[in-house]
Design a protein around this motif. Sequence first.
Motif, PDB file in Angstrom:
ATOM      1  N   TYR A 147       0.872  -1.177   0.000  1.00 12.09           N
ATOM      2  CA  TYR A 147       0.000   0.000   0.000  1.00 12.09           C
ATOM      3  C   TYR A 147       0.897   1.212   0.000  1.00 12.09           C
ATOM      4  CZ  TYR A 147      -3.403   3.416   1.844  1.00 12.09           C
ATOM      5  OH  TYR A 147      -4.207   4.513   2.051  1.00 12.09           O
ATOM      6  N   PHE A 148       0.666   2.111  -0.969  1.00 12.87           N
ATOM      7  CA  PHE A 148       1.575   3.240  -1.171  1.00 12.87           C
ATOM      8  C   PHE A 148       0.760   4.527  -1.275  1.00 12.87           C
ATOM      9  CE2 PHE A 148       5.282   0.620  -1.884  1.00 12.87           C
ATOM     10  CZ  PHE A 148       4.736  -0.571  -2.341  1.00 12.87           C
ATOM     11  N   PRO A 149       0.593   5.248  -0.148  1.00 15.27           N
ATOM     12  CA  PRO A 149      -0.148   6.510  -0.178  1.00 15.27           C
ATOM     13  C   PRO A 149       0.781   7.716  -0.304  1.00 15.27           C
ATOM     14  CG  PRO A 149       0.116   5.779   2.077  1.00 15.27           C
ATOM     15  CD  PRO A 149       0.849   4.779   1.207  1.00 15.27           C
ATOM     16  N   TRP A 150       0.225   8.790  -0.771  1.00 14.21           N
ATOM     17  CA  TRP A 150       0.890  10.094  -0.756  1.00 14.21           C
ATOM     18  C   TRP A 150       0.072  11.010   0.153  1.00 14.21           C
ATOM     19  CZ3 TRP A 150       5.458  11.668  -2.969  1.00 14.21           C
ATOM     20  CH2 TRP A 150       6.044  10.784  -3.882  1.00 14.21           C
ATOM     21  N   TYR A 151       0.788  11.715   1.032  1.00 15.03           N
ATOM     22  CA  TYR A 151       0.139  12.646   1.948  1.00 15.03           C
ATOM     23  C   TYR A 151       0.614  14.072   1.641  1.00 15.03           C
ATOM     24  CZ  TYR A 151      -1.980   9.143   4.973  1.00 15.03           C
ATOM     25  OH  TYR A 151      -2.770   8.150   5.473  1.00 15.03           O
ATOM     26  N   GLN A 152      -0.296  15.019   1.858  1.00 17.56           N
ATOM     27  CA  GLN A 152      -0.016  16.443   1.673  1.00 17.56           C
ATOM     28  C   GLN A 152      -0.123  17.096   3.047  1.00 17.56           C
ATOM     29  OE1 GLN A 152      -3.267  18.858   0.024  1.00 17.56           O
ATOM     30  NE2 GLN A 152      -1.845  19.632  -1.520  1.00 17.56           N
ATOM     31  N   GLN A 153       0.842  17.932   3.381  1.00 13.21           N
ATOM     32  CA  GLN A 153       0.812  18.589   4.682  1.00 13.21           C
ATOM     33  C   GLN A 153       1.059  20.076   4.535  1.00 13.21           C
ATOM     34  OE1 GLN A 153       3.856  17.458   7.567  1.00 13.21           O
ATOM     35  NE2 GLN A 153       2.419  17.763   9.253  1.00 13.21           N
ATOM     36  N   PRO A 188       1.544  23.815   6.643  1.00 12.38           N
ATOM     37  CA  PRO A 188       2.149  24.200   7.935  1.00 12.38           C
ATOM     38  C   PRO A 188       1.125  24.238   9.062  1.00 12.38           C
ATOM     39  CG  PRO A 188       2.994  25.583   6.177  1.00 12.38           C
ATOM     40  CD  PRO A 188       1.908  24.749   5.567  1.00 12.38           C
ATOM     41  N   GLY A 189       1.470  23.626  10.175  1.00  6.19           N
ATOM     42  CA  GLY A 189       0.599  23.630  11.347  1.00  6.19           C
ATOM     43  C   GLY A 189      -0.540  22.634  11.301  1.00  6.19           C
ATOM     44  N   LYS A 190      -0.586  21.834  10.254  1.00  5.96           N
ATOM     45  CA  LYS A 190      -1.649  20.843  10.103  1.00  5.96           C
ATOM     46  C   LYS A 190      -1.059  19.443  10.069  1.00  5.96           C
ATOM     47  CE  LYS A 190      -4.786  24.074   9.279  1.00  5.96           C
ATOM     48  NZ  LYS A 190      -5.903  24.353  10.244  1.00  5.96           N
ATOM     49  N   GLY A 191      -1.919  18.449  10.331  1.00  7.95           N
ATOM     50  CA  GLY A 191      -1.482  17.077  10.164  1.00  7.95           C
ATOM     51  C   GLY A 191      -1.512  16.689   8.691  1.00  7.95           C
ATOM     52  N   PRO A 192      -0.790  15.639   8.318  1.00  9.64           N
ATOM     53  CA  PRO A 192      -0.821  15.176   6.926  1.00  9.64           C
ATOM     54  C   PRO A 192      -2.227  14.735   6.535  1.00  9.64           C
ATOM     55  CG  PRO A 192       0.971  14.143   8.163  1.00  9.64           C
ATOM     56  CD  PRO A 192       0.097  14.824   9.159  1.00  9.64           C
ATOM     57  N   ALA A 193      -2.575  14.917   5.261  1.00  6.08           N
ATOM     58  CA  ALA A 193      -3.876  14.498   4.736  1.00  6.08           C
ATOM     59  C   ALA A 193      -3.649  13.650   3.496  1.00  6.08           C
ATOM     60  CB  ALA A 193      -4.750  15.703   4.410  1.00  6.08           C
ATOM     61  N   LEU A 194      -4.368  12.548   3.402  1.00 10.14           N
ATOM     62  CA  LEU A 194      -4.200  11.655   2.259  1.00 10.14           C
ATOM     63  C   LEU A 194      -4.585  12.362   0.964  1.00 10.14           C
ATOM     64  CD1 LEU A 194      -3.594   8.755   1.275  1.00 10.14           C
ATOM     65  CD2 LEU A 194      -6.052   8.318   1.447  1.00 10.14           C
ATOM     66  N   LEU A 195      -3.702  12.235  -0.016  1.00  5.62           N
ATOM     67  CA  LEU A 195      -3.921  12.838  -1.336  1.00  5.62           C
ATOM     68  C   LEU A 195      -4.413  11.770  -2.325  1.00  5.62           C
ATOM     69  CD1 LEU A 195      -3.465  15.628  -2.656  1.00  5.62           C
ATOM     70  CD2 LEU A 195      -1.174  14.846  -3.285  1.00  5.62           C
ATOM     71  N   ILE A 196      -3.679  10.699  -2.403  1.00  2.00           N
ATOM     72  CA  ILE A 196      -3.962   9.623  -3.346  1.00  2.00           C
ATOM     73  C   ILE A 196      -3.145   8.411  -2.917  1.00  2.00           C
ATOM     74  CG2 ILE A 196      -2.150  10.421  -4.929  1.00  2.00           C
ATOM     75  CD1 ILE A 196      -3.902   9.525  -7.284  1.00  2.00           C
ATOM     76  N   ALA A 197      -3.642   7.210  -3.206  1.00  2.00           N
ATOM     77  CA  ALA A 197      -2.926   5.999  -2.812  1.00  2.00           C
ATOM     78  C   ALA A 197      -3.057   4.947  -3.898  1.00  2.00           C
ATOM     79  CB  ALA A 197      -3.462   5.460  -1.491  1.00  2.00           C
ATOM     80  N   SER A 211       1.219  24.435  -3.002  1.00  2.00           N
ATOM     81  CA  SER A 211       2.452  24.617  -2.227  1.00  2.00           C
ATOM     82  C   SER A 211       2.264  24.018  -0.836  1.00  2.00           C
ATOM     83  CB  SER A 211       2.812  26.091  -2.127  1.00  2.00           C
ATOM     84  OG  SER A 211       3.074  26.629  -3.402  1.00  2.00           O
ATOM     85  N   ALA A 212       3.036  23.009  -0.535  1.00  2.00           N
ATOM     86  CA  ALA A 212       2.901  22.241   0.703  1.00  2.00           C
ATOM     87  C   ALA A 212       4.077  21.265   0.762  1.00  2.00           C
ATOM     88  CB  ALA A 212       1.588  21.466   0.709  1.00  2.00           C
ATOM     89  N   THR A 213       4.102  20.466   1.821  1.00  2.00           N
ATOM     90  CA  THR A 213       5.078  19.384   1.913  1.00  2.00           C
ATOM     91  C   THR A 213       4.378  18.071   1.575  1.00  2.00           C
ATOM     92  OG1 THR A 213       6.353  20.551   3.600  1.00  2.00           O
ATOM     93  CG2 THR A 213       6.754  18.189   3.365  1.00  2.00           C
ATOM     94  N   TYR A 214       4.990  17.300   0.720  1.00  2.00           N
ATOM     95  CA  TYR A 214       4.420  16.034   0.262  1.00  2.00           C
ATOM     96  C   TYR A 214       5.262  14.868   0.783  1.00  2.00           C
ATOM     97  CZ  TYR A 214       1.498  18.870  -2.706  1.00  2.00           C
ATOM     98  OH  TYR A 214       0.580  19.788  -3.143  1.00  2.00           O
ATOM     99  N   PHE A 215       4.581  13.867   1.304  1.00  2.00           N
ATOM    100  CA  PHE A 215       5.250  12.680   1.821  1.00  2.00           C
ATOM    101  C   PHE A 215       4.736  11.445   1.087  1.00  2.00           C
ATOM    102  CE2 PHE A 215       7.397  14.334   5.549  1.00  2.00           C
ATOM    103  CZ  PHE A 215       6.660  15.456   5.883  1.00  2.00           C
ATOM    104  N   CYS A 216       5.638  10.621   0.598  1.00  2.00           N
ATOM    105  CA  CYS A 216       5.241   9.298   0.166  1.00  2.00           C
ATOM    106  C   CYS A 216       5.343   8.376   1.373  1.00  2.00           C
ATOM    107  CB  CYS A 216       6.105   8.793  -0.976  1.00  2.00           C
ATOM    108  SG  CYS A 216       7.860   8.573  -0.565  1.00  2.00           S
ATOM    109  N   ALA A 217       4.671   7.252   1.305  1.00  2.00           N
ATOM    110  CA  ALA A 217       4.699   6.297   2.411  1.00  2.00           C
ATOM    111  C   ALA A 217       4.431   4.905   1.873  1.00  2.00           C
ATOM    112  CB  ALA A 217       3.677   6.675   3.481  1.00  2.00           C
ATOM    113  N   ALA A 218       4.687   3.918   2.708  1.00  2.00           N
ATOM    114  CA  ALA A 218       4.420   2.535   2.346  1.00  2.00           C
ATOM    115  C   ALA A 218       4.020   1.787   3.598  1.00  2.00           C
ATOM    116  CB  ALA A 218       5.647   1.906   1.700  1.00  2.00           C
TER     117      ALA A 218
END
Lengths: 116, 111
Positions: free
Chosen positions: B32-38, B40-49, B85-92
């Motif tokens: 399972y490979f999601p991408w999260y968008q974060q 500033p000052g917020k928790g990460p939110a799922l973008l697409i997986a 404009s944000a910080t993007y995290f991949c995950a697994a």
Amino acid sequence: GAGVSQSPSNKVTEKGKDVELRCDPISGHTALYWYRQSLGQGLEFLIYFQGNSAPDKSGLPSDRFSAERTGGSVSTLTIQRTQQEDSAVYLCASREGSGGTYNEQFFGPGTRLTVL
Amino acid sequence: QQQVKQSPQSLIVQKGGISIINCAYENTAFDYFPWYQQFPGKGPALLIAIRPDVSEKKEGRFTISFNKSAKQFSLHIMDSQPGDSATYFCAASTQGGKLIFGQGTELSVKP
């Protein structure tokens, strides 16, 4: 409906003190996760609760860290004898469904912990 | 084995351009490979997986490309906007368990 909530939003403490961070997951979500976000280490997994199963504690960095989840809902992360390297944002997430499913993890806004 | 490597660390794109962020993993048990968008000052939110049984998934302007043999996946943001404009995290992860995150990419979209 309400999302994941965390309290306090900010916590400043002195080195050596104990702190408790609280997470209220989305109602009905059986899975609850704690993560830590810091500049040097990115987003790190800490602990995972799934229903009544034994928690996955494999991410806890030391025995100063512990967490519990009461009644399958609210969770508290406790850090004893805090150190300056514990300064970070502590994030809680919850997810619907049992293990083996791929539902989204919903994150709270985090608690920013500063250890002086 | 448990690491997910993400690049670039930061990215500047002009409005309307394509933003591309890449991730690589080692553990073949990840499914399972999601991408999260974060923001500033917020928790990460799922973008697409994506799951590894498909090579591409598209949702609006966001597309994940997945290469199972190379153990790589990437996020493409088409027609990038300043609001992206944000910080993007991949995950697994495996079977809905803990997420292993990449180091994050700070995206700035210039108007």
